[in-house]
Motif scaffolding. Structure first.
Motif, PDB file in Angstrom:
ATOM      1  N   THR A  18       0.842  -1.200   0.000  1.00  0.00           N
ATOM      2  CA  THR A  18       0.000   0.000   0.000  1.00  0.00           C
ATOM      3  C   THR A  18       0.875   1.247   0.000  1.00  0.00           C
ATOM      4  O   THR A  18       2.039   1.214   0.412  1.00  0.00           O
ATOM      5  CB  THR A  18      -0.896   0.056   1.252  1.00  0.00           C
ATOM      6  OG1 THR A  18      -0.044   0.059   2.403  1.00  0.00           O
ATOM      7  CG2 THR A  18      -1.853  -1.111   1.315  1.00  0.00           C
ATOM      8  N   LEU A  36      -1.222  -0.246  -4.001  1.00  0.00           N
ATOM      9  CA  LEU A  36      -2.636  -0.033  -3.662  1.00  0.00           C
ATOM     10  C   LEU A  36      -2.783   1.177  -2.750  1.00  0.00           C
ATOM     11  O   LEU A  36      -2.151   1.239  -1.695  1.00  0.00           O
ATOM     12  CB  LEU A  36      -3.195  -1.266  -2.937  1.00  0.00           C
ATOM     13  CG  LEU A  36      -4.605  -1.082  -2.348  1.00  0.00           C
ATOM     14  CD1 LEU A  36      -5.658  -0.996  -3.457  1.00  0.00           C
ATOM     15  CD2 LEU A  36      -4.947  -2.217  -1.385  1.00  0.00           C
ATOM     16  N   GLY A  38      -4.958   1.978  -0.386  1.00  0.00           N
ATOM     17  CA  GLY A  38      -5.989   1.239   0.337  1.00  0.00           C
ATOM     18  C   GLY A  38      -6.792   2.142   1.249  1.00  0.00           C
ATOM     19  O   GLY A  38      -6.304   3.180   1.716  1.00  0.00           O
ATOM     20  N   ASP A  39      -8.020   1.706   1.520  1.00  0.00           N
ATOM     21  CA  ASP A  39      -8.810   2.496   2.475  1.00  0.00           C
ATOM     22  C   ASP A  39      -8.319   2.266   3.910  1.00  0.00           C
ATOM     23  O   ASP A  39      -8.791   2.915   4.850  1.00  0.00           O
ATOM     24  CB  ASP A  39     -10.321   2.234   2.329  1.00  0.00           C
ATOM     25  CG  ASP A  39     -10.698   0.784   2.555  1.00  0.00           C
ATOM     26  OD1 ASP A  39      -9.801  -0.066   2.745  1.00  0.00           O
ATOM     27  OD2 ASP A  39     -11.914   0.483   2.537  1.00  0.00           O
ATOM     28  N   SER A  40      -7.310   1.392   4.066  1.00  0.00           N
ATOM     29  CA  SER A  40      -6.618   1.287   5.353  1.00  0.00           C
ATOM     30  C   SER A  40      -5.990   2.626   5.720  1.00  0.00           C
ATOM     31  O   SER A  40      -5.571   2.826   6.866  1.00  0.00           O
ATOM     32  CB  SER A  40      -5.544   0.193   5.292  1.00  0.00           C
ATOM     33  OG  SER A  40      -4.724   0.370   4.151  1.00  0.00           O
ATOM     34  N   ASP A  78      -8.668   1.937  -3.786  1.00  0.00           N
ATOM     35  CA  ASP A  78      -9.864   1.350  -3.166  1.00  0.00           C
ATOM     36  C   ASP A  78     -11.082   2.251  -3.328  1.00  0.00           C
ATOM     37  O   ASP A  78     -10.988   3.462  -3.118  1.00  0.00           O
ATOM     38  CB  ASP A  78      -9.628   1.195  -1.655  1.00  0.00           C
ATOM     39  CG  ASP A  78      -9.242  -0.215  -1.258  1.00  0.00           C
ATOM     40  OD1 ASP A  78      -9.462  -1.148  -2.060  1.00  0.00           O
ATOM     41  OD2 ASP A  78      -8.732  -0.376  -0.140  1.00  0.00           O
ATOM     42  N   HIS A 132     -11.990  -8.110  -3.710  1.00  0.00           N
ATOM     43  CA  HIS A 132     -11.435  -8.350  -2.361  1.00  0.00           C
ATOM     44  C   HIS A 132     -12.472  -9.193  -1.618  1.00  0.00           C
ATOM     45  O   HIS A 132     -13.596  -8.734  -1.388  1.00  0.00           O
ATOM     46  CB  HIS A 132     -11.231  -6.981  -1.689  1.00  0.00           C
ATOM     47  CG  HIS A 132     -10.583  -7.034  -0.332  1.00  0.00           C
ATOM     48  ND1 HIS A 132      -9.872  -5.969   0.181  1.00  0.00           N
ATOM     49  CD2 HIS A 132     -10.561  -7.981   0.637  1.00  0.00           C
ATOM     50  CE1 HIS A 132      -9.424  -6.266   1.386  1.00  0.00           C
ATOM     51  NE2 HIS A 132      -9.843  -7.483   1.694  1.00  0.00           N
ATOM     52  N   VAL A 174      -8.048 -10.043  -4.093  1.00  0.00           N
ATOM     53  CA  VAL A 174      -7.373 -10.116  -2.793  1.00  0.00           C
ATOM     54  C   VAL A 174      -8.132 -11.117  -1.925  1.00  0.00           C
ATOM     55  O   VAL A 174      -9.360 -11.061  -1.828  1.00  0.00           O
ATOM     56  CB  VAL A 174      -7.362  -8.723  -2.103  1.00  0.00           C
ATOM     57  CG1 VAL A 174      -6.890  -8.837  -0.657  1.00  0.00           C
ATOM     58  CG2 VAL A 174      -6.475  -7.756  -2.882  1.00  0.00           C
ATOM     59  N   GLU A 176      -8.319 -12.058   1.863  1.00  0.00           N
ATOM     60  CA  GLU A 176      -7.840 -11.581   3.169  1.00  0.00           C
ATOM     61  C   GLU A 176      -8.220 -12.561   4.269  1.00  0.00           C
ATOM     62  O   GLU A 176      -9.384 -12.952   4.407  1.00  0.00           O
ATOM     63  CB  GLU A 176      -8.415 -10.182   3.472  1.00  0.00           C
ATOM     64  CG  GLU A 176      -7.937  -9.675   4.837  1.00  0.00           C
ATOM     65  CD  GLU A 176      -8.045  -8.183   5.046  1.00  0.00           C
ATOM     66  OE1 GLU A 176      -8.335  -7.445   4.088  1.00  0.00           O
ATOM     67  OE2 GLU A 176      -7.845  -7.755   6.201  1.00  0.00           O
ATOM     68  N   ILE A 197      -3.418 -11.781   1.734  1.00  0.00           N
ATOM     69  CA  ILE A 197      -2.988 -11.049   2.934  1.00  0.00           C
ATOM     70  C   ILE A 197      -3.477 -11.919   4.083  1.00  0.00           C
ATOM     71  O   ILE A 197      -4.682 -12.056   4.307  1.00  0.00           O
ATOM     72  CB  ILE A 197      -3.492  -9.585   2.977  1.00  0.00           C
ATOM     73  CG1 ILE A 197      -3.147  -8.940   4.327  1.00  0.00           C
ATOM     74  CG2 ILE A 197      -4.963  -9.429   2.631  1.00  0.00           C
ATOM     75  CD1 ILE A 197      -3.186  -7.422   4.335  1.00  0.00           C
ATOM     76  N   ILE A 207       0.117  -9.125  -0.531  1.00  0.00           N
ATOM     77  CA  ILE A 207       0.016  -7.696  -0.224  1.00  0.00           C
ATOM     78  C   ILE A 207       0.083  -7.521   1.285  1.00  0.00           C
ATOM     79  O   ILE A 207      -0.402  -8.376   2.043  1.00  0.00           O
ATOM     80  CB  ILE A 207      -1.278  -7.052  -0.801  1.00  0.00           C
ATOM     81  CG1 ILE A 207      -1.235  -5.529  -0.590  1.00  0.00           C
ATOM     82  CG2 ILE A 207      -2.544  -7.645  -0.194  1.00  0.00           C
ATOM     83  CD1 ILE A 207      -2.206  -4.755  -1.476  1.00  0.00           C
TER      84      ILE A 207
HETATM   85  O1  KIV Z   1      -7.058  -1.111   2.435  1.00  0.00           O
HETATM   86  C1  KIV Z   1      -6.102  -1.888   2.303  1.00  0.00           C
HETATM   87  O2  KIV Z   1      -4.951  -1.579   2.616  1.00  0.00           O
HETATM   88  C2  KIV Z   1      -6.385  -3.215   1.748  1.00  0.00           C
HETATM   89  C3  KIV Z   1      -5.304  -4.231   1.822  1.00  0.00           C
HETATM   90  C4  KIV Z   1      -5.108  -4.666   3.210  1.00  0.00           C
HETATM   91  C5  KIV Z   1      -5.547  -5.366   0.926  1.00  0.00           C
HETATM   92  O3  KIV Z   1      -7.451  -3.454   1.288  1.00  0.00           O
END
Ligand code: KIV
Length: 267
Positions: A18, A36, A38-40, A78, A132, A174, A176, A197, A207
């Motif tokens: 990410t 990525l 990511g929305d993380s 994302d 995902h 993905v 998870e 993941i 990832i």
């Molecule tokens: O938002 C994110 O970082 C993700 C990854 C963990 C796959 O979706």
């Protein structure tokens, strides 16, 4: 491009991380096949308790920043919670905005059978989709926590999810926190790459959240994250040293100040 990632099915494992900012994008781009946004980002940068509070505008802002640091990897952004689930048309509008404003090459969305129609709609309109499945953090309340998926009867549903989104045209998926034996079965069954993941080495790629593998958060240690650095600990030590040196007037020294005479480096 997404077709290059699709072509890696069963070949050299696909490396993904990410990024949410330009400097991290510059770093990961040198080594990764996929970057990525990511929305993380909600948890990693904004201190949110989950991904649910992340908005489309946040994803676009971070996507633009990451784009400035990418020159070779495939950039995927994302779609956040609430930006695509209502209808396939809503998903198209959100994805088109993300792609036009950030310059990314693909979007990622969470869901399997329930999102297959949306994935088909997007891919038919020129939007490459990474799916995902397994543990999908935007549904954490429905799951009742971040539990391992596919150890019991839910395995059949996850397999159906994988087949459905693959048939709908996703170029990768993905997986998870999917139990190893199921991840292996899915990877063997569907023709698109699986990106794991917490889903074992059986997947076609891996990832991780970059902040996690760099150890930014000292007290967050999920089992599936291998820490390749301890940046949180090292930063803490550096900041403590800086604070001590300021208080004892050890910093700045003559090296860091500007005298009256011109110096070689005036920066
Ligand atoms: O938002 C994110 O970082 C993700 C990854 C963990 C796959 O979706």
């Amino acid at each position: 491009m997404p077709p290059d990632i699709l072509a890696r099915k069963g070949e050299l494992p696909i490396v993904c991380l990410t990024a949410y900012t330009t400097p991290i994008a510059l770093l990961v781009d040198q080594h990764c096949d996929v970057v990525l946004v990511g929305d993380s980002v909600g948890m990693a940068l904004h201190g949110l308790p989950s991904t649910l509070g992340v908005t489309l505008d946040m994803m676009i802002l971070h996507g633009k920043a990451v784009r400035r640091g990418i020159s070779r990897a495939l950039m995927v952004v994302d779609l956040p919670f609430g930006a695509y689930e209502e209808s396939r048309e809503q998903a198209f509008r959100s994805a088109a905005r993300v792609m036009a404003e950030t310059g990314c090459a693909a979007v990622k969305l969470e869901g399997g059978e329930n999102m297959a129609e949306t994935v088909r709609f997007l891919t038919a309109r020129g939007i490459p989709v990474m799916a995902h499945i397994g543990l999908t953090p935007q549904s954490v309340n429905a799951f009742g926590g971040y539990k391992v998926q596919g150890r019991g009867p839910d395995g059949e549903r996850i397999m159906r999810d994988a087949v459905a989104i693959s048939e709908a045209g996703a170029f990768a998926v993905v997986l998870e926190k999917v139990a190893e034996s199921l991840a292996r079965l899915i990877t063997g069954k569907i023709p698109i790459p699986t990106i794991g993941i917490g889903a074992s080495v059986a997947c076609d790629g891996q990832i991780l959240v970059t902040d996690d593998m760099l150890g930014i958060f000292t007290d967050f240690r999920p089992r599936f994250v291998k820490r390749y650095a301890e940046l949180g600990r090292d930063a803490n030590q550096a900041i403590a040293m800086y604070a001590a040196e300021v208080r004892t007037r050890q910093f700045p020294t003559s090296e860091h100040v500007f005298g009256d005479a011109p110096q070689k480096s005036a920066k």
